[in-house]
Design a protein around this motif. Structure first.
Motif, PDB file in Angstrom:
ATOM      1  N   GLU A 314       0.824  -1.058  -0.041  1.00 33.75           N
ATOM      2  CA  GLU A 314       0.012   0.016   0.027  1.00 33.75           C
ATOM      3  C   GLU A 314       0.999   1.164  -0.009  1.00 33.75           C
ATOM      4  OE1 GLU A 314      -3.036   0.481   2.847  1.00 33.75           O
ATOM      5  OE2 GLU A 314      -4.092  -1.212   2.091  1.00 33.75           O
ATOM      6  N   HIS A 315       0.294   2.144  -0.560  1.00 35.79           N
ATOM      7  CA  HIS A 315       1.198   3.685  -0.722  1.00 35.79           C
ATOM      8  C   HIS A 315       0.070   4.425  -0.013  1.00 35.79           C
ATOM      9  CE1 HIS A 315       3.716   2.354  -4.287  1.00 35.79           C
ATOM     10  NE2 HIS A 315       3.795   1.589  -3.298  1.00 35.79           N
ATOM     11  N   LYS A 316       0.606   5.394   0.916  1.00 36.91           N
ATOM     12  CA  LYS A 316      -0.310   6.318   1.711  1.00 36.91           C
ATOM     13  C   LYS A 316       0.676   7.567   1.645  1.00 36.91           C
ATOM     14  CE  LYS A 316      -3.575   3.466   4.351  1.00 36.91           C
ATOM     15  NZ  LYS A 316      -3.661   3.092   5.630  1.00 36.91           N
ATOM     16  N   GLY A 317       0.660   8.396   0.817  1.00 30.74           N
ATOM     17  CA  GLY A 317       1.592   9.618   0.670  1.00 30.74           C
ATOM     18  C   GLY A 317       2.944   9.320   0.868  1.00 30.74           C
ATOM     19  N   CYS A 318       3.833   9.519   1.753  1.00 30.85           N
ATOM     20  CA  CYS A 318       5.071   9.060   1.805  1.00 30.85           C
ATOM     21  C   CYS A 318       5.388   7.573   2.483  1.00 30.85           C
ATOM     22  CB  CYS A 318       6.038   9.910   2.479  1.00 30.85           C
ATOM     23  SG  CYS A 318       6.450  11.868   1.563  1.00 30.85           S
ATOM     24  N   GLN A 319       4.300   6.974   3.005  1.00 28.84           N
ATOM     25  CA  GLN A 319       4.428   6.047   3.396  1.00 28.84           C
ATOM     26  C   GLN A 319       4.233   4.701   2.515  1.00 28.84           C
ATOM     27  OE1 GLN A 319       1.425   5.760   6.632  1.00 28.84           O
ATOM     28  NE2 GLN A 319       2.561   6.679   8.036  1.00 28.84           N
TER      29      GLN A 319
END
Length: 1177
Positions: A314-319
């Motif tokens: 999963e990609h959440k912003g910079c995470q």
């Protein structure tokens, strides 16, 4: 069951606290600490702890040494009082002015219990440091105190060679008197089990309370933090306490993780040093990037992790987040993530679940002397199990009557020769449960095998009252109602089930009524004795059967006392031959009160029965004496090896023909390798049986064995060696038995070879099946697979001969029948354990919708040169066998030029020599019943291009010539990649290459020789190479000697504008419901085109379920956790000033579930899991 952790020999208890001066105690306002010797340890220690006591001499020496150490405490913890259910905190402070690092502090209860491992719900340990005052503050907080928390506590602090300690008391008042129910799992303290007792301070109470408490939420215990803060001497104790099986591997990881992490420019937040998860659980790894455009890759043990149902990204912003589902023990390893040239790593620890008792103990009744087995089953193989008798742990050992046998999940307690004392309540305890049962031991019914008989005995004769009963128990003899007292003349003999009353030299007062009464039974055996005075032979000095034993080669002098009045005459005989007095080797000697048999240098043939006859006026007396000449036994016959395994065998042999006259006490066994001459003894204790199982042999090596017989005299010579034998073992069961296909009359099974084959190799496989309902099947669930316990006669062998392949079709089956299937691996050692299919198989063909699996390299244009072979394999699925149709550019394929070969699982296009006419679009249609699947393949056959059409000399100036030409008419069915220009002097006409791989259709040739005349020619070039011919200029270029005015050419600005064009199309995709899916394509154009995504011709705008990315011309649409309603036709539209272009694909969302699905959706059987991700389609 693992052994308790033992302390090292050089490990001693902490030294006693040094004595304090009275003045200091008054200033601090504290009372002197109690002597630690007054604190007694709890009545029961935990099984994994050992209490080590220091010898008095060492303790005194340590006290003297500690008296000179400095005091570290500036504030000591004080004793206190607390009510049940309330909290209390003890505080200790240490001055750190002279300390370079943090001191080590330990909290104890009594002398032995380290409270660091008890931290949990009821106990919290904290420490703080005040920088301005440089004081360390250590706190021990007891939460919701209980009655058993009361007692003496001790606090110890050490720093290098400095040591200080103090004791304090805790009193707990207003106890309710009720004992809470405690789960026995708390006695094992496995990691992650944080019940109410996770912080208990008194372990002994756990063994006294047996009621099972209700399950509560358990706080997690981080074993990783415990190991990082523990001393190396405590590692083994923590490993046993929390169920760590790979302690060595975990310590290696601990050493790696203690290295100082460098600051990272790529990561704003790195992974934690370690993660911990229960088996079957889900773990989440998170890193935060400094630059969200960096590409991130995840690795496990150095291998890159790909997206699947188990690994989810999963990609959440910079995470950047990685989820691992259904964690197993194989997931316990090192993980790291890379971003650019940097990486960060972590460790994942997977914990085993608690061990449950799946089969309870059962109450058992047995008779005295019988073998008793108490059996239970637990949920895991080789689990840690403890046995108790009336609450006390049973510890088996060489001298113990109890033995514990473990067979996988079965745990059996064996009691040999049960007695009344063994009647008790037995219980078994695991980390997840317990079970108990009662054992009753009763007496067997008594039978009288040989009753006492009335006797008439001559005076001076031996009175022998003998009886035999069915049990080996003692008894009492009485005479005329009074107990019989043993003396030198009267003997009571008890040998097994036989009881004797022997009276030597019978007297008249020996006459009377004798009764024998067995103990514990209300039974009596009476007999009457009448004494007379005939001659008699006194054989009291002999055995009960009048046997005399002599070693061969020795002298026997057998003196038999006799009596009678007048003295009787003695006659000795052996068989029909009388033995006379004299000087022979066998002779007799007579005396007034005895008769002696003498045998000089006894031989084996002297064994036999010797008779002595006495005769006088009162009567006659006869006696038989068995003389037994014993010797070394003969060697046994060569042993026979009846069965072999991977490192063991079973050998049998016959006793020696002659035992030497003495019973065989046992045997010694030796073995050697066939090519060696060195024999090795296998047993140092005599083997009582005529069978033995040698172990620890090397598989595939030939061995020989031999036997020595042993009696009371000595050891025989060795037997002849056995025939050479080679230890071999059957293979492990085959793996991954699956159904390949099913028709109305056949079932095709497929499997994988065994994990372990061994030195015997693998000869083949046997496939067996049986029909459901042929007998009652006992189904058990073990490791996720079903096993069917059916009699051997119900299984039908499908293949008469062994098969080498791992696939076989069972034919001749009735339609709609259900069968069970199993497969065995066979080698020279026999057949392996069967591998069962997990459920019954229905013999009925199932329609499977067609699916075409286009290989990845065929999703783009397939390019081949003219004359090369084209061999394309396109796999597909579908049942029954699908109908296949090929078309080229919408027309039927000419089978004379293109060969099409179809099978059940794939179709092949074969062109022996490709021609340019074979280029085109090939359409494949797969049809099963009413279901149709289509796919297309673009094939491009290329050849060398033709030469350029016209080559002209545009201008000549100075040493330069300007050339122009037109592209060739025939490009070879491939784009022209360049041109090669050559020049030749008119005098020699030798051609030299001037420019290669030139892309334009005009060029300037420089550095020509003044005064020469040149011709030029141009070759065309594509991916196949240069054209066979070149086009030459018709005129020549003369490089004049006199100068020319050079005119600069006028160049127009190059137009870089370009309409949008998709360089990588969208691909039809299948997604799994609940897991993120992505659609990717690439586009180019100038000016940069605007990208719009549409679903079913409707633009996607501000929808949180979709995320759109565009990077370097790569366009990505991410659909977050799609559902079946997200399926449809997706379109990517690119627009700039020069035009508009669109490309579409279809997305189908499938739901994974167990059971049979509707047509057109995947079918997943129980126990199987399929991983589908975008790269498969």
């Amino acid at each position: 069951m693992p052994e308790p952790t033992k302390k090292e020999e050089n490990e001693v208890p902490a030294p006693a606290p040094p004595p304090e001066e009275p003045s200091k105690e008054k200033e601090a306002g504290t009372t002197p600490a109690k002597d630690e010797e007054e604190v007694s340890p709890p009545s029961a220690l935990p099984p994994d702890w050992t209490l080590v006591e220091t010898p008095p001499g060492e303790e005194q020496a340590k006290q003297n040494a500690n008296s000179q150490l400095s005091i570290l405490f500036i504030e000591k913890p004080q004793g206190g009082t607390v009510k049940v259910g309330e909290d209390i905190t003890f505080i200790a402070k240490v001055k750190a002015e002279d300390l370079l690092r943090k001191p080590t502090i330990k909290w104890f209860k009594g002398k032995w219990m380290d409270l660091a491992s008890k931290a949990g719900k009821h106990l919290q340990l904290k420490e703080t440091f005040e920088r301005h005052s440089r004081v360390y503050t250590f706190e021990m907080q007891i939460i919701k105190a209980k009655d058993n928390f009361a007692g003496n506590y001790r606090c110890e602090v050490t720093y290098k060679d400095k040591f200080d300690s103090c004791s304090f008391d805790l009193e707990v008042h207003e106890s309710t008197g009720t004992t809470p129910n405690i789960d026995i799992r708390s006695a094992f303290k496995r990691s992650g089990e944080g019940q109410e007792d996770a912080g208990e301070l008194d372990f002994s109470g756990l063994l006294k309370r047996r009621e099972v408490k209700q399950q509560e939420e358990e706080p997690q215990v981080d074993v990783w933090e415990l190991l990082k803060n523990a001393k190396p001497s405590e590692y083994e104790k923590i490993a046993f306490q929390y169920g760590i099986t790979d302690l060595r591997g975990m310590l290696k990881r601990l050493k790696r993780m203690r290295r100082e992490e460098k600051k990272s420019a790529a990561f704003a937040k790195i992974l934690d040093p370690a993660y911990q998860v229960d088996k079957g659980g889900r773990v989440r790894f998170v890193v935060e990037l400094a630059d969200p455009k960096l590409e991130v890759k995840w690795y496990k043990n150095g291998q890159e992790i790909r997206p699947s149902t188990k690994y989810i990204f999963e990609h959440k912003g910079c995470q950047r987040i990685l989820f691992i589902n259904n964690c197993q023990m194989t997931d316990d390893s090192e993980y790291y993530v890379t971003a650019g040239d940097e990486k960060c790593s972590t460790e994942l620890f997977v914990r085993e679940p608690p061990i449950m008792v799946t089969k309870q103990l059962e109450d058992t009744t047995a008779y005295c002397g019988e073998r008793v087995e108490l059996e239970c089953e637990v949920s895991e193989d080789d689990a840690n199990v403890k046995w108790f008798k009336n609450g006390e742990e049973i510890i088996p050992g060489p001298k113990s009557r109890y033995r514990i046998r473990v067979e996988g999940k079965k745990h059996i307690l064996i009691i040999e020769g049960a007695t009344k004392a063994d009647a008790a309540e037995y219980s078994v305890m695991t980390t997840g449960g317990q079970s108990s049962a009662k054992l009753s031991v009763d007496l067997k019914p008594l039978k009288i095998l040989t009753p006492l008989t009335d006797q008439t005995v001559n005076l001076g004769k031996e009175i022998c009252l003998k009886c035999e009963i069915s049990e080996n128990i003692p008894g009492k003899w009485t005479k005329n109602g009074l107990p019989v007292q043993e003396s030198d003349r009267l003997k009571v003999v008890h040998k097994g089930r036989i009881h004797k009353l022997v009276i030597a030299n019978a007297l008249t007062e020996d006459e009377g009524d004798y009764v024998f009464a067995p103990d514990a039974y209300n039974v009596t055996l009476p007999a009457k004795v009448h004494v007379i005075d005939p001659p008699k032979i006194i054989l009291d000095g002999l055995d009960a059967d009048n046997t005399v034993t002599v070693i061969a080669g020795n002298k026997l002098r057998l003196e038999i006392p006799i009596s009678g009045e007048p003295p009787p005459k003695a006659m000795w005989s052996r068989g029909d031959k009388a033995i006379m007095e004299g000087s022979g080797r066998i002779r007799t000697e007579s005396y007034p009160d005895s008769s002696t048999l003498v045998i000089d240098i006894a031989e084996r043939d002297d064994s036999g029965v010797y008779h002595i006859n006495l005769k006088n006026e009162a009567g006659e007396a006869h006696a038989s004496i068995k003389v037994k000449v014993v010797d070394f036994p003969d060697p046994p016959v060569a042993p026979t090896v009846t069965e072999v395994g991977d490192d063991w065998c079973i050998m049998n042999w016959e006793p020696p023909a002659y035992d030497g006259g003495s019973p065989i006490l046992g045997y010694f066994i030796e073995r050697k390798k066939k090519q060696s001459s060195r024999w090795m003894r296998l047993n140092f204790d005599l083997c009582k049986e005529t069978t033995f199982e040698p172990k620890k042999m090397i598989e595939g090596v030939a061995y020989e064995v031999r036997i020595f017989a042993v009696n009371a005299i000595g050891i025989s010579k060795p037997s002849m060696p056995s025939r050479p034998f080679v230890p071999l073992a059957v293979t492990s069961p085959p793996t991954l038995l699956t159904v390949d296909s099913v028709t109305d009359t056949t079932v095709t099974m497929r499997w994988r070879p065994p994990d372990h084959i061994g030195a015997a190799g693998l000869d083949g496989y046997v496939l067996e099946y049986c029909f459901e309902g042929s007998t009652s099947a006992k189904q058990s669930d073990e490791n996720g697979e079903a096993a069917y316990d059916l009699p051997a006669e119900d299984w039908i062998v499908a293949n008469k001969d062994l098969i080498d392949k791992t696939k076989f079709t069972i034919t001749g089956l009735p339609t709609d029948a259900k069968i069970f299937v199993r497969v065995k691996a066979v080698n020279a050692a026999g057949a392996s354990e069967p591998k069962y299919y997990s459920q019954p198989i229905l013999v009925k063909e199932i329609i499977e919708p067609p699916k075409i699996r286009i290989p990845r390299h065929l999703k783009q244009t397939y390019i081949r040169r003219v004359g090369e072979a084209v061999n394309l394999v396109i796999p597909f699925q579908g049942k029954p066998r699908p109908e296949l149709t090929w078309k080229k550019d919408g027309a039927e394929i000419d089978k004379n030029q293109i060969n099409i070969r179809n099978s059940e699982t794939d179709t092949i296009i074969f062109i022996r020599k490709a021609e340019r006419s074979h280029s085109g679009k090939y359409d494949l249609q797969v049809k099963v019943d009413k279901f149709v699947e289509t796919a297309s393949i673009d094939i491009q056959i290329i050849d060398r291009p033709g030469p350029p059409q016209i080559v002209k000399i545009e201008d000549v100036w100075g040493e330069n010539v300007a050339l122009t030409w037109t592209p060739p008419k025939d490009d070879g069915n491939a784009a022209i990649t360049g041109y090669t220009i050559q020049k030749a002097d008119k005098k020699s006409m030798e051609w030299f290459t001037v420019i290669e791989h030139y892309h334009r259709t005009s060029a300037t040739i420089t550095e020509l020789v003044i005064g020469n005349e040149y011709y030029f020619r141009v070759f065309s070039e594509n991916m196949c190479g240069l054209s066979e011919d070149a086009t030459m200029t018709k005129e020549s270029a003369v490089i004049a000697r006199d100068g020319k005015i050079y005119k600069n050419p006028v160049y127009e600005d190059f137009d870089f504008s370009e309409a949008p064009m998709f360089t990588q199309p969208l691909v039809n995709t299948y997604a799994i419901a609940g897991y993120n899916a992505t659609l990717n394509c690439s586009v180019r154009g100038n000016p940069k085109p605007k990208i719009t995504w549409m679903k079913n011709k409707v633009a996607i705008v501000d929808d949180p379920r979709y995320r759109m990315f565009s990077n370097q011309g790569v366009c990505t649409l991410e659909i977050r956790k799609p559902s079946p309603y997200d399926g449809g036709t997706y379109c990517c539209k690119a627009v700039n000033d020069l035009g508009t272009v669109e490309i579409e694909c279809k997305l189908e969302v499938k739901v994974i579930y167990q059971g049979v699905n509707t047509p057109g959706q995947p079918v997943f059987l129980e126990g199987q899991q399929q991983s589908l991700h975008n790269k498969d389609f």
